[in-house]
Write a protein that holds these residues in place. Structure first.
Motif, mmCIF file in Angstrom:
data_model
loop_
_atom_site.group_PDB
_atom_site.id
_atom_site.type_symbol
_atom_site.label_atom_id
_atom_site.label_comp_id
_atom_site.label_asym_id
_atom_site.label_seq_id
_atom_site.Cartn_x
_atom_site.Cartn_y
_atom_site.Cartn_z
ATOM 1 N N LEU A 113 0.691 -1.612 0.148
ATOM 2 C CA LEU A 113 0.157 -0.243 -0.045
ATOM 3 C C LEU A 113 1.476 1.464 -0.156
ATOM 4 O O LEU A 113 0.666 2.079 -0.253
ATOM 5 C CB LEU A 113 -0.571 -0.085 1.386
ATOM 6 C CG LEU A 113 -2.343 -0.944 1.135
ATOM 7 C CD1 LEU A 113 -2.475 -1.171 2.824
ATOM 8 C CD2 LEU A 113 -2.748 -1.227 0.272
ATOM 9 N N ALA A 114 2.181 1.495 0.806
ATOM 10 C CA ALA A 114 2.742 2.085 0.702
ATOM 11 C C ALA A 114 4.119 1.161 1.173
ATOM 12 O O ALA A 114 4.748 0.786 1.713
ATOM 13 C CB ALA A 114 2.201 3.404 1.773
ATOM 14 N N VAL A 115 4.966 2.294 1.047
ATOM 15 C CA VAL A 115 6.610 2.593 1.636
ATOM 16 C C VAL A 115 7.068 3.762 2.988
ATOM 17 O O VAL A 115 6.404 4.848 2.497
ATOM 18 C CB VAL A 115 7.474 2.634 0.572
ATOM 19 C CG1 VAL A 115 7.489 1.831 -0.606
ATOM 20 C CG2 VAL A 115 7.987 3.798 -0.264
ATOM 21 N N PHE A 116 7.618 3.584 3.543
ATOM 22 C CA PHE A 116 7.654 3.908 4.716
ATOM 23 C C PHE A 116 9.079 4.922 4.590
ATOM 24 O O PHE A 116 9.486 5.660 5.401
ATOM 25 C CB PHE A 116 8.410 3.122 5.710
ATOM 26 C CG PHE A 116 7.153 2.449 6.604
ATOM 27 C CD1 PHE A 116 6.779 2.884 7.833
ATOM 28 C CD2 PHE A 116 6.044 1.376 5.442
ATOM 29 C CE1 PHE A 116 5.581 2.811 8.299
ATOM 30 C CE2 PHE A 116 4.482 1.306 6.563
ATOM 31 C CZ PHE A 116 4.624 1.263 7.892
ATOM 32 N N SER A 117 9.818 4.589 3.107
ATOM 33 C CA SER A 117 10.971 5.573 2.907
ATOM 34 C C SER A 117 10.376 7.136 2.642
ATOM 35 O O SER A 117 9.344 7.249 1.839
ATOM 36 C CB SER A 117 11.891 5.177 2.062
ATOM 37 O OG SER A 117 10.698 4.903 0.657
ATOM 38 N N GLY A 118 11.795 8.088 2.418
ATOM 39 C CA GLY A 118 10.752 9.228 2.245
ATOM 40 C C GLY A 118 10.758 9.874 0.531
ATOM 41 O O GLY A 118 9.963 10.497 -0.159
ATOM 42 N N LYS A 119 11.347 8.992 -0.259
ATOM 43 C CA LYS A 119 11.307 8.473 -1.610
ATOM 44 C C LYS A 119 10.202 7.493 -1.694
ATOM 45 O O LYS A 119 11.030 6.500 -1.471
ATOM 46 C CB LYS A 119 12.482 9.207 -2.427
ATOM 47 C CG LYS A 119 14.222 8.123 -1.816
ATOM 48 C CD LYS A 119 15.022 8.512 -2.869
ATOM 49 C CE LYS A 119 16.099 7.853 -2.238
ATOM 50 N NZ LYS A 119 16.316 6.617 -2.808
ATOM 51 N N ARG A 120 9.834 6.965 -3.101
ATOM 52 C CA ARG A 120 9.510 5.922 -4.120
ATOM 53 C C ARG A 120 10.235 5.039 -4.018
ATOM 54 O O ARG A 120 12.409 5.414 -4.553
ATOM 55 C CB ARG A 120 8.758 5.923 -5.194
ATOM 56 C CG ARG A 120 7.725 6.987 -5.114
ATOM 57 C CD ARG A 120 6.604 6.739 -5.765
ATOM 58 N NE ARG A 120 5.231 7.460 -6.312
ATOM 59 C CZ ARG A 120 4.301 7.225 -7.176
ATOM 60 N NH1 ARG A 120 4.393 6.291 -7.639
ATOM 61 N NH2 ARG A 120 2.771 8.342 -6.039
ATOM 62 N N THR A 121 10.733 3.502 -4.317
ATOM 63 C CA THR A 121 12.089 2.797 -4.286
ATOM 64 C C THR A 121 11.180 2.278 -5.539
ATOM 65 O O THR A 121 10.712 2.310 -6.307
ATOM 66 C CB THR A 121 11.206 1.619 -3.393
ATOM 67 O OG1 THR A 121 12.586 0.553 -3.968
ATOM 68 C CG2 THR A 121 10.709 0.998 -3.114
#
Length: 115
Positions: free
Chosen positions: A13-21
């Motif tokens: 659903l989402a990533v926890f990083s500051g930018k997309r992986t």
């Protein structure tokens, strides 16, 4: 989780990083979904006994950094969906304390209770 994602057994659903992986370019960040500037990454650490001679510490640090930044390690990490990185912290306890405080704040705002 890369194998499970590729098999379609989980939906991200989402990533926890500051930018997309680059591994999941179509998956938004939590910030893009309106949850604030959240930037957490999985990490590991190598620890040594207190009093380790600086020359030994510096050699170990340089060797670890070179290894993690090597193309062969990057390739192996990519196969399982990790982006390798190396960070040096002059205040390791402070870095962990900061991350812990951020996680506690997020949990509190979300109504997550410690059990």
């Amino acid at each position: 989780m890369k194998p499970q994602i590729e098999a379609g057994t989980v939906k991200v659903l989402a990533v926890f990083s500051g930018k997309r992986t680059p591994f999941l370019p179509d998956v938004p960040t939590l910030a893009e979904l309106g949850y604030g500037n959240i930037d957490f990454a999985s990490w590991g650490a190598v620890v040594a006994p207190k009093g380790l001679p600086p020359a030994v510490r510096d050699k170990l640090t340089a060797t670890l950094e070179d290894t993690i930044n090597s193309p062969s390690v990057a390739e192996r990490f990519a196969k399982v969906g990790f982006e390798p990185g190396f960070a040096r912290y002059s205040d390791w306890a402070g870095a962990i304390g900061k991350e812990t405080a951020e996680m506690k704040d997020i949990a509190q705002k979300a109504g997550i209770k410690e059990e």
